[in-house]
Write an enzyme that holds these catalytic residues in place. Structure first.
Site, PDB file in Angstrom:
ATOM      1  N   GLY A 163       0.819  -1.206   0.000  1.00  0.00           N
ATOM      2  CA  GLY A 163       0.000   0.000   0.000  1.00  0.00           C
ATOM      3  C   GLY A 163       0.849   1.249   0.000  1.00  0.00           C
ATOM      4  O   GLY A 163       1.953   1.277  -0.546  1.00  0.00           O
ATOM      5  N   GLY A 164       0.323   2.286   0.659  1.00  0.00           N
ATOM      6  CA  GLY A 164       0.997   3.584   0.659  1.00  0.00           C
ATOM      7  C   GLY A 164       2.362   3.549   1.301  1.00  0.00           C
ATOM      8  O   GLY A 164       3.217   4.395   1.007  1.00  0.00           O
ATOM      9  N   GLY A 169      23.034  10.138 -30.670  1.00  0.00           N
ATOM     10  CA  GLY A 169      22.535  10.626 -29.379  1.00  0.00           C
ATOM     11  C   GLY A 169      23.312  10.053 -28.216  1.00  0.00           C
ATOM     12  O   GLY A 169      23.515  10.723 -27.195  1.00  0.00           O
ATOM     13  N   ALA A 170      23.788   8.822 -28.364  1.00  0.00           N
ATOM     14  CA  ALA A 170      24.536   8.196 -27.269  1.00  0.00           C
ATOM     15  C   ALA A 170      25.828   8.959 -27.005  1.00  0.00           C
ATOM     16  O   ALA A 170      26.243   9.117 -25.861  1.00  0.00           O
ATOM     17  CB  ALA A 170      24.831   6.743 -27.610  1.00  0.00           C
TER      18      ALA A 170
END
Lengths: 545, 137
Positions: free
Chosen positions: A200-201, A435-436
């Protein structure tokens, strides 16, 4: 005669006075003894947590109690508990009959390898370690102490989740914790060790910390459990597949380390801490240099194959360049086409970021981008110099990657490198395409020194691809297009597949014989030891999250 | 007169004793020298054979070359050690004042409010009856 009587009276009076004093002293001593005995009894009761039966049940699951864990994590005899007598103050649902001193968490401070740390450990034997209002307050107190003192905070998590009987008070306590996690981020190292369920949270507190260590088989993290998933999405999944240690350390990347058992998890915590400074105003902990700074491993000279289609292990490069036995990999099983981890160079801690040509040819995908960007930011926050080894053909192509937001995720790497002000060194071992090349610590995103090996190729793309695009029309009209293509590819390679052209234009600072990388990096690190860079004033940047 | 004769006698006796002691000492030194004379490492018998095969001039030249090579290697090693000795020393010294100054300008400020204890005791959660019993699993 009269004098004798007086003397006797005086003696009698003194004796009775002494006996009175003795009596008072005895009563006082007994009183103190009782008080101290009571304290000892209470201390003994504290150690029992939720009681012997629950401790036995905990051991039966192969798990340790909170206090046992802390005693194994911390240096012998260094633990000092605080808030040991705090109890919850709720009465609904029979909670008034379920009060345990210390409630469901043990907090305090101690030492690891002689360095102070603050700790909190959920006690599963007390109401399942459920997160109560006072648990939140106790943990918050430990975190405040850690933040004020500039020491790391380590949480040992083993809890069923929020204490439902306390309603919104429990949730509010969570918020206090998350807020503190955020304030402490980048100021002191925060480590979460998951030794049981966390659902949960409550998962957001470990999720906000710098490192998450999970034990295989006994720890699980998820927002919604298998039953809820089945109800909502009709998917059937077991606990381990949903939120086990390997699921989070291979698929989701939530966990940075997967430990075989609790002892291994605590050992990993101690090792990890040996690379981290206590706070962001300190340099990382150095050790006495034990490896020759001039060591030049001749194996490095032939480790990278000259054929760009052949793979090699970048981990072998890292291990040969850095201090022997010092490489401590982070996120070892997640996005294995990228490598991140801590190591030492001449005894100094460095962060290592690299591609792994053995996996997906070292291509950068969404997960690899996230993994590298997060690690770079951690290193920058805690004054750890970054050394980048580059061998990547570029970003992963494909619809799934494009629609998954590789632009946004890839941009995180550029952002992280550009924002980092720690010393940044880069070695291009082979491919640095498109881009690399740009995002992987290139010269113009302010990398201090960029080196290349003679096998380095800095280009927009590989030779074959470039020729196909540039000469597509011409090749169609040729009599022997294959021969012409080969000639053009060879010409392209000669120009871009060698590091001398980028070195001639200053895109790289020097070309190294691979074996001499180690002394050259040490010399560069020496130069940049006191590097200071000021960023433009701003509240904070807007990282492409 | 008697005093003069006595003085001469004493002088003669003293000189005699002195020279006798010196003589004895010389004898002991000669004896010790004979007893502990340094022996040659190479037997005398081998020398003629060696001289037959290698001329003295050639042997001396070879020795000189070896000595020269060793000297050169030592000098190179020494220069290498000198040139290498400095690598990494700045790192061992730790951060300098430039780093400390930069850090001081970026010191974080305390961001958390003081710890506040929880509300008064015996809290009854509002709307608690709406919450089902039992803990989340």
């Amino acid at each position: 005669m009269e004098a004798d009587v007086n003397a006797e009276a005086a003696a009698s009076s003194a004796a009775s006075g002494n006996s009175l004093q003795d009596e008072e002293h005895k009563q006082n001593t007994d009183g103190h003894q009782d008080l101290i005995s009571e304290l000892h009894e209470r201390r003994e009761k504290l150690k029992q947590g939720g009681g012997p039966k629950r401790i036995e049940a905990q051991h039966g699951k192969g798990k340790l109690t909170a206090r046992e864990r802390l005693s194994r994590l911390l240096d012998d005899g260094s633990f000092h508990e605080i808030d040991a007598y705090v109890t919850h103050r709720h009465t609904d649902f029979g909670m008034d009959e379920n009060r345990y001193p210390g409630d469901s968490v043990v907090v305090g401070f101690g030492k690891i390898d002689g360095r102070p740390v603050c700790v909190h450990a959920q006690d599963f034997t007390v109401l399942g370690g459920s997160f109560s209002e006072v648990q939140g307050q106790k943990v918050a107190k430990a975190m405040d102490l850690a933040l004020d003192s500039g020491v790391p905070v380590i949480g040992l998590n083993d809890s069923v989740g929020a204490r439902i009987q306390e309603g919104v008070y429990s949730l509010a306590a969570y918020s206090e914790l998350f807020w503190r996690n955020t304030q402490a981020s980048g100021v002191i190292p925060q480590i979460s060790v998951m030794l049981g369920p966390c659902a949960g949270g409550s998962v957001y507190s470990p999720g906000l910390t710098d490192f998450v260590i999970m034990t295989k088989g006994t720890s699980h993290m998820f927002i919604t459990g298998p039953e809820v998933i089945k109800t909502v999405t009709q998917e059937e999944v077991d606990l381990e597949t949903l939120g086990g240690a390997m699921a989070h350390s291979t698929v989701s990347g939530v966990a940075h380390f997967a430990a075989d058992d609790e002892d291994h998890a605590l050992d990993l915590t101690r090792t990890l801490l040996s690379y981290l400074p206590s706070n962001n105003a300190e340099p990382p902990p150095a050790v006495e240099p034990y490896d020759d700074p001039w060591r030049m491993d001749p194996e490095l000279n032939t480790l990278v194959p000259t054929d760009p289609s052949q793979a090699y292990s970048m981990k072998a490069v890292i291990r040969r360049v850095l201090d022997q036995g010092s490489f401590f990999e982070v996120h070892e099983f997640f996005a294995q086409n990228a490598i991140v981890g801590f190591a030492r160079l001449h005894g100094q801690v460095v962060g290592v970021v690299a591609q792994q040509p053995m996996i997906l040819a070292g291509v950068i995908d969404i997960d690899a981008a996230d993994k590298m960007a997060r690690f770079i930011r951690f290193c920058d926050a805690f004054n750890i110099p970054i050394i980048t080894f580059v061998d990547s053909p570029g970003f992963m192509p494909g619809l799934a990657q494009e629609h998954g937001g590789i632009i946004r995720h890839g941009a995180k790497i550029v952002y992280a490198y550009s924002e980092a002000t720690v010393p940044k060194l880069c070695i291009v071992t082979r491919k640095a395409y498109g881009g690399a090349y740009i995002v992987m610590s290139s010269k113009y995103i302010r990398t201090d020194l960029v080196f290349a090996w003679p096998t380095a190729e800095l280009a927009v793309m590989g030779a074959e691809g470039a020729v196909n695009i540039l000469y597509r029309k011409q090749l169609k009209t040729m009599e022997d297009p294959e021969a012409e293509r080969e000639r053009l590819v060879a010409e392209f390679r000669e120009k871009f597949s060698r590091p001398y052209a980028p070195a001639a234009s200053g895109h790289i600072d020097d070309i190294l014989v691979p074996a001499e990388t180690r002394p050259r990096l040490i010399a560069a690190l020496e130069l940049l030891r006191d590097k200071q860079v000021k960023l433009p004033p701003k509240k904070h940047g807007n990282m492409p999250l | 007169m008697n005093e003069l004769a006595l003085g001469i006698n004493l002088l003669v006796v003293g000189m005699t004793v002195l020279f006798l002691a010196m003589g004895l000492l010389i004898l002991v030194m000669i004896l010790l020298d004979r007893l502990f004379r340094t022996r040659k490492l190479v037997p005398d018998e081998q020398e003629p054979a060696e001289t037959e095969t290698v001329s003295r001039h050639a042997r001396d030249t070879a020795d000189e070359q070896v000595v020269a090579a060793i000297a050169l290697a030592l000098a190179h090693l020494r220069s290498l050690e000198i040139s290498r000795s400095g690598l990494g020393t700045a790192l061992e010294d730790g951060p300098g004042s430039w780093w400390s100054m930069g850090q001081a300008q970026q010191r974080p400020t305390s961001v958390h409010p003081p710890f506040k204890p929880s509300p008064p005791s015996q809290i009854s959660s509002p709307g608690a009856s709406d919450i089902p019993q039992g803990r989340r699993k």
